[in-house]
Design a protein around this motif. Sequence first.
Motif, mmCIF file in Angstrom:
data_model
loop_
_atom_site.group_PDB
_atom_site.id
_atom_site.type_symbol
_atom_site.label_atom_id
_atom_site.label_comp_id
_atom_site.label_asym_id
_atom_site.label_seq_id
_atom_site.Cartn_x
_atom_site.Cartn_y
_atom_site.Cartn_z
ATOM 1 N N VAL A 1 0.843 -1.196 0.000
ATOM 2 C CA VAL A 1 0.000 0.000 0.000
ATOM 3 C C VAL A 1 0.881 1.251 0.000
ATOM 4 C CG1 VAL A 1 -1.739 1.282 1.305
ATOM 5 C CG2 VAL A 1 -1.870 -1.218 1.165
ATOM 6 N N ARG B 1 1.133 4.197 -2.814
ATOM 7 C CA ARG B 1 0.751 5.551 -2.400
ATOM 8 C C ARG B 1 1.876 6.546 -2.660
ATOM 9 N NH1 ARG B 1 -3.442 8.673 -2.287
ATOM 10 N NH2 ARG B 1 -3.011 10.501 -1.066
ATOM 11 N N GLN C 1 -3.089 6.225 4.857
ATOM 12 C CA GLN C 1 -3.629 7.136 3.844
ATOM 13 C C GLN C 1 -4.517 6.399 2.856
ATOM 14 O OE1 GLN C 1 -0.602 9.546 2.046
ATOM 15 N NE2 GLN C 1 0.287 10.135 3.998
ATOM 16 N N MET C 2 -4.459 5.080 2.871
ATOM 17 C CA MET C 2 -5.355 4.278 2.039
ATOM 18 C C MET C 2 -6.007 3.223 2.929
ATOM 19 S SD MET C 2 -3.275 4.022 -1.573
ATOM 20 C CE MET C 2 -4.105 2.518 -1.980
ATOM 21 N N PRO D 1 -8.002 -0.381 1.371
ATOM 22 C CA PRO D 1 -7.213 -1.558 0.999
ATOM 23 C C PRO D 1 -6.221 -1.987 2.072
ATOM 24 C CG PRO D 1 -6.613 0.354 -0.343
ATOM 25 C CD PRO D 1 -7.840 0.736 0.426
#
Lengths: 385, 385
Positions: free
Chosen positions: A134, A138, A314-315, A318
């Motif tokens: 991830v 990002r 920040q994500m 997922p």
Amino acid sequence: MARETRDGETRVAMVPELVGRLTALGYEVVVEPDAGRGALHTDDDYVAAGATVDPAALDDADLVVSVQPLATHAARRLRRGTTTVSFLPVGGPSAELGLVADLRDLGVTSLAMELVPRISRAQSMDALSSQSLVSGYRCAIVAAGLLRRFLPLNMTAAGTVQPADVVVLGAGVAGLQAIATTKRLGAVVRAYDVRAAAAEEIRSMGAKAIELDLETLEGAGGYAREMTEERAARQRELLTPYIAAADALITTAAVPGRQAPVLVTAAMVEQMRPGSVVVDLAADSGGNVEGSVPGEVVRIGNAQVWGGRNVPAQMPGPASRLYAQNVVNLVALLTRATDDGRDGGDGGHTLDPDFDDEIVAGACVTHDGVVRHEPTRLALEGSAP
Amino acid sequence: MARETRDGETRVAMVPELVGRLTALGYEVVVEPDAGRGALHTDDDYVAAGATVDPAALDDADLVVSVQPLATHAARRLRRGTTTVSFLPVGGPSAELGLVADLRDLGVTSLAMELVPRISRAQSMDALSSQSLVSGYRCAIVAAGLLRRFLPLNMTAAGTVQPADVVVLGAGVAGLQAIATTKRLGAVVRAYDVRAAAAEEIRSMGAKAIELDLETLEGAGGYAREMTEERAARQRELLTPYIAAADALITTAAVPGRQAPVLVTAAMVEQMRPGSVVVDLAADSGGNVEGSVPGEVVRIGNAQVWGGRNVPAQMPGPASRLYAQNVVNLVALLTRATDDGRDGGDGGHTLDPDFDDEIVAGACVTHDGVVRHEPTRLALEGSAP
């Protein structure tokens, strides 16, 4: 499942989609109210998936899953013999030695996701890898956003715009994902890693491997090992022209539980061109780039330098989905079928960690009043009064 | 070359790299001090390319190039007979009728980049296309940055994360570039345009063409023409399920010199899922999405809605490079060789627009004291006291 209370933590340890996997293992899943909010899961989503929502979720739990280590006040609510599964840093600048001592004294069995051994049987439980995936994506998107030019080549009626040059330092899971993503966007990508095996992986992603006239450093579990200051200085010197020529520099060299190595000095960044961008994924653990600040964009010379701070958060969607899958796989390993369900049996299961299992033994920090992770036990004894 | 003075304009009309093309045409290139700063070009860069830097650059110029129309006070410094090349909106909400009247009265020959005809010979001068290319890329990167999930499919040891669903409305240059960029990043992309020819172009970029049971609208010069309110309402109704299912919606339907059509109502956005993202590239000209605000991110229902504001200026380097190339190609058309350089001639050139040329005639707004662009002349006479 505990609600995350640390500042900036948006991830959750269990997603509604996977609640059924835990109930199939015989668990009753109880969620603290509002626990999924950061990852956009409502209490209703969990209820629809078969969980219950209860502010007292932790009090009688056999097993508590979270992303960040429990806060001390939450840990003190646990029954003796409860098992916790979470990240639980035991080395480096963010080590949680005080909490480990508490967990030991409370008789809690604590498993640290970052201590799951990097063996192939444990791949599906490797949360460091899943979260790095991830982060790597990002930070490539962040670099593309900060860079005020095209990553791809553009051939138009009004002429050709050259693709951007991207340099990636560190080719672990995050670095390879950053390479893959910037390559997808059409950049010319060069990458470097101190491990010899990395050059082949870098090339397999379509990037050019930067090869320096230096000995390679292969460490345990696929991570790089530390280097002498002399080698580090020579490495910085040899990397300087590559960095000076880059439009975007992405650094991803972090070793769990250790201070990140300074790969790039401020003087090296100052050689970059106007409009350049630096993304330091390791800013949280000390930084690969001198002067980067976690959670901020600072200016060094001509470059904007972005310092990552809990980048997987920040994500959260997922990142939580992958983390929860890692957790489910580990929990499955901790769970023993007490009855196979045939001949009128109840198909029962029980939480029964097998401490002879390499994965369980490796991940376990505290159990039954003792610290089982040897370096942590020594660190605690060393720091004892 | 004039320094841009409008708020937020970072582009410049000439880049150092292309100064040599103008000197080869016989021009002496004079740049206002600090004119290149927004696009990271210094005065020294221009000097090194063969230009001179002079605060009085505009005063004696035969030809003045800029991105935005000149400010009135700058236009008043021009000699009678000076030619200006810039964007110069003559229709829609941002029409500059007052400035056009000034340019007419000053005896300035003004050419508007947005009026360059969309014919194949003029492709290399088509600044609307070149800037749309930049906008289309940028809005895809913005969408990827706002969306807190992966665009690509990710298959990992901890399970599979599905790719993001992106819907693009409008498949002109910007829309096709947004499709190309989100496709590169691995998203599942669906796109719609009212023009029949667009479906094939959408498919050629690897996206799925949304086909609605509606008549198509093919207009002049490859732009869509306006539609009845009845058709627009039916179109919104048929698009609703596609938008509700999208993780990211990118709207790019703008027709130069006209108010952008409202393709998506706030009620449609409210049907999107938590975490959804909307990027409205047309926010500057009224917005394709009801409620979008130029230069801001606003929340509508569950979605973050980003409104574009002078989006090409967010990538001043490539946008300026492409625009300058458009300008050079147009200037070359305006320039006549007075001597072929053989037989002892001086190889001279002169600025001598041929108003019988379809491109010059199409782009010309004012010349020699009259407004030559017919709709603008009528608009000015209509608004005269």
